[in-house]
Design a protein around this motif. Structure first.
Motif, PDB file in Angstrom:
ATOM      1  N   VAL A 147       0.723  -1.239   0.064  1.00 24.79           N
ATOM      2  CA  VAL A 147      -0.160   0.096   0.026  1.00 24.79           C
ATOM      3  C   VAL A 147       0.859   1.105  -0.025  1.00 24.79           C
ATOM      4  O   VAL A 147       0.992   1.947  -1.073  1.00 24.79           O
ATOM      5  N   THR A 148       1.426   1.530   1.238  1.00 24.20           N
ATOM      6  CA  THR A 148       2.180   2.831   1.329  1.00 24.20           C
ATOM      7  C   THR A 148       3.213   3.128   0.400  1.00 24.20           C
ATOM      8  O   THR A 148       3.317   3.964  -0.272  1.00 24.20           O
ATOM      9  N   GLU A 149       4.292   1.909   0.335  1.00 23.92           N
ATOM     10  CA  GLU A 149       5.579   2.240  -0.322  1.00 23.92           C
ATOM     11  C   GLU A 149       5.053   2.172  -2.110  1.00 23.92           C
ATOM     12  O   GLU A 149       5.828   2.647  -2.678  1.00 23.92           O
ATOM     13  N   LEU A 150       4.220   1.284  -2.404  1.00 26.05           N
ATOM     14  CA  LEU A 150       3.677   1.012  -3.637  1.00 26.05           C
ATOM     15  C   LEU A 150       3.034   2.241  -4.347  1.00 26.05           C
ATOM     16  O   LEU A 150       3.483   2.713  -5.281  1.00 26.05           O
ATOM     17  N   LEU A 151       2.399   2.689  -3.405  1.00 27.28           N
ATOM     18  CA  LEU A 151       1.605   4.156  -3.853  1.00 27.28           C
ATOM     19  C   LEU A 151       2.526   5.287  -3.919  1.00 27.28           C
ATOM     20  O   LEU A 151       2.590   5.932  -4.692  1.00 27.28           O
ATOM     21  N   ARG A 152       3.476   5.347  -2.928  1.00 27.11           N
ATOM     22  CA  ARG A 152       4.465   6.400  -3.084  1.00 27.11           C
ATOM     23  C   ARG A 152       5.281   6.172  -4.368  1.00 27.11           C
ATOM     24  O   ARG A 152       5.572   7.330  -4.821  1.00 27.11           O
ATOM     25  N   ARG A 153       5.571   4.941  -4.653  1.00 24.94           N
ATOM     26  CA  ARG A 153       6.485   5.105  -5.855  1.00 24.94           C
ATOM     27  C   ARG A 153       5.603   5.373  -7.126  1.00 24.94           C
ATOM     28  O   ARG A 153       6.122   6.074  -8.121  1.00 24.94           O
ATOM     29  N   VAL A 154       4.499   5.251  -7.544  1.00 28.39           N
ATOM     30  CA  VAL A 154       3.649   5.589  -8.546  1.00 28.39           C
ATOM     31  C   VAL A 154       3.411   6.997  -8.298  1.00 28.39           C
ATOM     32  O   VAL A 154       3.929   7.839  -9.421  1.00 28.39           O
ATOM     33  N   LEU A 155       3.054   7.674  -7.184  1.00 26.99           N
ATOM     34  CA  LEU A 155       3.020   8.950  -7.086  1.00 26.99           C
ATOM     35  C   LEU A 155       4.401   9.884  -7.249  1.00 26.99           C
ATOM     36  O   LEU A 155       4.156  11.038  -7.761  1.00 26.99           O
ATOM     37  N   THR A 156       5.389   9.368  -6.998  1.00 27.80           N
ATOM     38  CA  THR A 156       6.636  10.120  -6.953  1.00 27.80           C
ATOM     39  C   THR A 156       6.908  10.033  -8.594  1.00 27.80           C
ATOM     40  O   THR A 156       7.356  11.073  -8.914  1.00 27.80           O
ATOM     41  N   ARG A 157       6.594   8.987  -9.251  1.00 25.53           N
ATOM     42  CA  ARG A 157       6.906   8.613 -10.680  1.00 25.53           C
ATOM     43  C   ARG A 157       5.892  10.017 -11.394  1.00 25.53           C
ATOM     44  O   ARG A 157       6.392  10.465 -12.416  1.00 25.53           O
ATOM     45  N   ALA A 158       4.712  10.004 -11.052  1.00 27.91           N
ATOM     46  CA  ALA A 158       3.994  10.970 -11.420  1.00 27.91           C
ATOM     47  C   ALA A 158       4.272  12.280 -11.404  1.00 27.91           C
ATOM     48  O   ALA A 158       4.158  13.165 -12.354  1.00 27.91           O
ATOM     49  N   ARG A 159       4.840  12.688 -10.279  1.00 26.82           N
ATOM     50  CA  ARG A 159       5.218  14.111  -9.687  1.00 26.82           C
ATOM     51  C   ARG A 159       6.747  14.379 -10.615  1.00 26.82           C
ATOM     52  O   ARG A 159       6.760  15.538 -11.230  1.00 26.82           O
ATOM     53  N   LYS A 160       7.522  13.403 -10.522  1.00 22.77           N
ATOM     54  CA  LYS A 160       8.728  13.857 -11.023  1.00 22.77           C
ATOM     55  C   LYS A 160       8.978  13.433 -12.660  1.00 22.77           C
ATOM     56  O   LYS A 160       9.695  14.296 -13.314  1.00 22.77           O
ATOM     57  N   VAL A 161       8.258  12.660 -13.351  1.00 28.85           N
ATOM     58  CA  VAL A 161       8.602  12.178 -14.520  1.00 28.85           C
ATOM     59  C   VAL A 161       7.272  12.534 -15.370  1.00 28.85           C
ATOM     60  O   VAL A 161       7.630  13.261 -16.518  1.00 28.85           O
ATOM     61  N   TRP A 162       6.131  12.428 -14.747  1.00 26.56           N
ATOM     62  CA  TRP A 162       4.980  12.653 -15.762  1.00 26.56           C
ATOM     63  C   TRP A 162       4.533  14.260 -15.528  1.00 26.56           C
ATOM     64  O   TRP A 162       3.618  14.674 -15.964  1.00 26.56           O
ATOM     65  N   ARG A 163       5.110  15.040 -14.401  1.00 23.20           N
ATOM     66  CA  ARG A 163       4.972  16.369 -14.037  1.00 23.20           C
ATOM     67  C   ARG A 163       3.282  16.544 -13.558  1.00 23.20           C
ATOM     68  O   ARG A 163       2.908  17.766 -14.117  1.00 23.20           O
ATOM     69  N   ILE A 164       3.128  15.769 -12.814  1.00 22.35           N
ATOM     70  CA  ILE A 164       1.610  15.964 -12.596  1.00 22.35           C
ATOM     71  C   ILE A 164       1.760  16.830 -11.034  1.00 22.35           C
ATOM     72  O   ILE A 164       2.352  16.129  -9.974  1.00 22.35           O
ATOM     73  N   ALA A 165       1.037  17.610 -11.030  1.00 20.34           N
ATOM     74  CA  ALA A 165       1.109  18.410  -9.750  1.00 20.34           C
ATOM     75  C   ALA A 165       0.311  17.764  -8.448  1.00 20.34           C
ATOM     76  O   ALA A 165      -0.998  17.296  -8.547  1.00 20.34           O
ATOM     77  N   LEU A 166       0.957  17.431  -7.391  1.00 19.11           N
ATOM     78  CA  LEU A 166       0.443  16.880  -6.332  1.00 19.11           C
ATOM     79  C   LEU A 166       0.436  17.714  -4.931  1.00 19.11           C
ATOM     80  O   LEU A 166       1.243  17.520  -4.175  1.00 19.11           O
ATOM     81  N   PRO A 167      -0.524  18.942  -4.898  1.00 22.20           N
ATOM     82  CA  PRO A 167      -0.279  19.682  -3.674  1.00 22.20           C
ATOM     83  C   PRO A 167      -0.504  19.303  -2.491  1.00 22.20           C
ATOM     84  O   PRO A 167      -0.112  19.585  -1.410  1.00 22.20           O
ATOM     85  N   LEU A 168      -1.172  18.157  -2.308  1.00 22.99           N
ATOM     86  CA  LEU A 168      -1.650  17.533  -1.262  1.00 22.99           C
ATOM     87  C   LEU A 168      -1.002  16.239  -1.245  1.00 22.99           C
ATOM     88  O   LEU A 168      -1.713  15.238  -0.441  1.00 22.99           O
ATOM     89  N   GLU A 169       0.353  16.029  -1.450  1.00 24.78           N
ATOM     90  CA  GLU A 169       1.166  14.529  -1.524  1.00 24.78           C
ATOM     91  C   GLU A 169       1.046  14.116   0.065  1.00 24.78           C
ATOM     92  O   GLU A 169       1.464  15.001   0.735  1.00 24.78           O
ATOM     93  N   PRO A 170       0.704  12.933   0.211  1.00 20.85           N
ATOM     94  CA  PRO A 170       0.548  12.486   1.585  1.00 20.85           C
ATOM     95  C   PRO A 170       2.103  12.496   2.289  1.00 20.85           C
ATOM     96  O   PRO A 170       3.207  12.254   1.590  1.00 20.85           O
ATOM     97  N   ASN A 171       2.244  12.818   3.502  1.00 19.84           N
ATOM     98  CA  ASN A 171       3.434  12.406   4.354  1.00 19.84           C
ATOM     99  C   ASN A 171       3.666  10.679   4.662  1.00 19.84           C
ATOM    100  O   ASN A 171       3.222  10.259   5.594  1.00 19.84           O
ATOM    101  N   TRP A 172       4.467  10.237   3.581  1.00 26.15           N
ATOM    102  CA  TRP A 172       4.500   9.024   3.827  1.00 26.15           C
ATOM    103  C   TRP A 172       4.886   8.213   4.899  1.00 26.15           C
ATOM    104  O   TRP A 172       4.576   7.219   5.293  1.00 26.15           O
TER     105      TRP A 172
END
Length: 300
Positions: A147-172
């Protein structure tokens, strides 16, 4: 691609995947040929929406422009770009599907907040190992990884590679559960003797290989002949955290591996099918006397 019929329904059912999505249901047909034609039609519809390799075509492009990328689309893209090139793509696909079910396929990435992650962690902790209540609930480590680590990897790639803005990204870090310290457990001689009396001959090589090399179960069962180099005396594997490792081939390891040459063209460790049956996971027919690759969670 295949259709099947159960004792509970007169109709054939379809079951196929496109990317990170599983499509299953009744064809409404009682004849196999008609059911197969219906399944082909459904596959064409799925590929028109998601593409033959699992990408969303029209809907995905629109969401990407507006920034409304859903978790389902992100999981499909993450699997395509990262997981399918890893050591266990099928297992990773199942984990991503479970994650999407926990959080919701249609949840947009910017909407994934600390509250959403907390709820997903709580729901995952209620589930059982291998979905079997007799085995008890999943461990904190499993919850963290699935859950936590897998979701963090997906969202980190979305933010860094796909340039998706995540203003409320969780405190992992706040969502990681405490895990017990890993303890070293060695197999005693008397335990090994008792094990050898009950284990199958075709399961002994991977068990001995694991003892000799110290590799994890996933690394052992996914080992392919392309990773084994007898000329240089080394085995290349991808370990925990996707870190590459080189394992030396000792005399005992070489003797064990050479005895398995010819069992399977690709995979090193296989089992001999004892009876003809339909595999519950792949829906494929397994023939008695044929060797098939051992998987991480295997029931023969």
């Amino acid at each position: 691609m295949s259709v099947r019929k159960s004792d509970k329904s007169p109709y054939y059912h379809y079951d196929f995947r496109r990317g990170c999505r599983r499509h299953t249901g009744s064809t409404g047909k009682t004849e196999r040929r008609e059911a197969e034609a219906e399944e082909r039609r459904l596959i064409r519809e799925a590929e028109a929406l998601y593409g033959p390799d699992g990408r969303t075509v029209g809907a995905f492009a629109k969401r990407k422009r507006t920034g409304e990328l859903t978790l389902s689309d992100a999981a499909a893209r993450y699997w395509e770009e990262v997981c399918q090139h890893g050591a266990s793509p099928d297992a990773d696909l199942a984990l991503l599907e479970r994650l999407c079910t926990l959080i919701g396929d249609a949840t947009t990435l910017p909407a994934i907040t600390d509250e959403v992650v907390s709820k997903a962690v709580s729901e995952r902790r209620k589930q059982y190992r291998m979905d079997n209540p007799d085995l008890g609930p999943v461990s904190p480590g499993t919850v963290n990884r699935t859950v936590t680590e897998l979701l963090r990897r997906v969202l980190t790639r979305a933010r860094k590679v796909w340039r998706i803005a995540l203003p409320l990204e969780p405190n992992w870090g706040a969502h990681l559960l405490a895990e017990p310290k890993e303890r070293v457990r060695e197999l005693r001689y008397d335990e090994e003797d008792r094990l050898e009396k009950v284990e199958r001959e075709d399961y002994r090589p991977p068990r001995l290989f694991a003892q000799l090399t110290g590799l994890r179960r996933r690394e052992v069962v996914s080992l392919t002949w392309s990773q084994v180099d007898f000329h240089t005396g080394s085995i290349r594997v991808v370990g925990k955290g996707n870190k590459p490792h080189v394992i030396p081939i000792t005399g005992e390891v070489e003797e064990l591996l050479r005895a398995l040459i010819g069992h399977h063209p690709e995979r090193v460790f296989t089992y001999l099918c004892k009876r003809t049956r339909i595999c519950a996971r792949s829906k494929k027919e397994l023939e008695k006397g044929t060797r098939y690759p051992i998987v991480k969670r295997h029931r023969n």
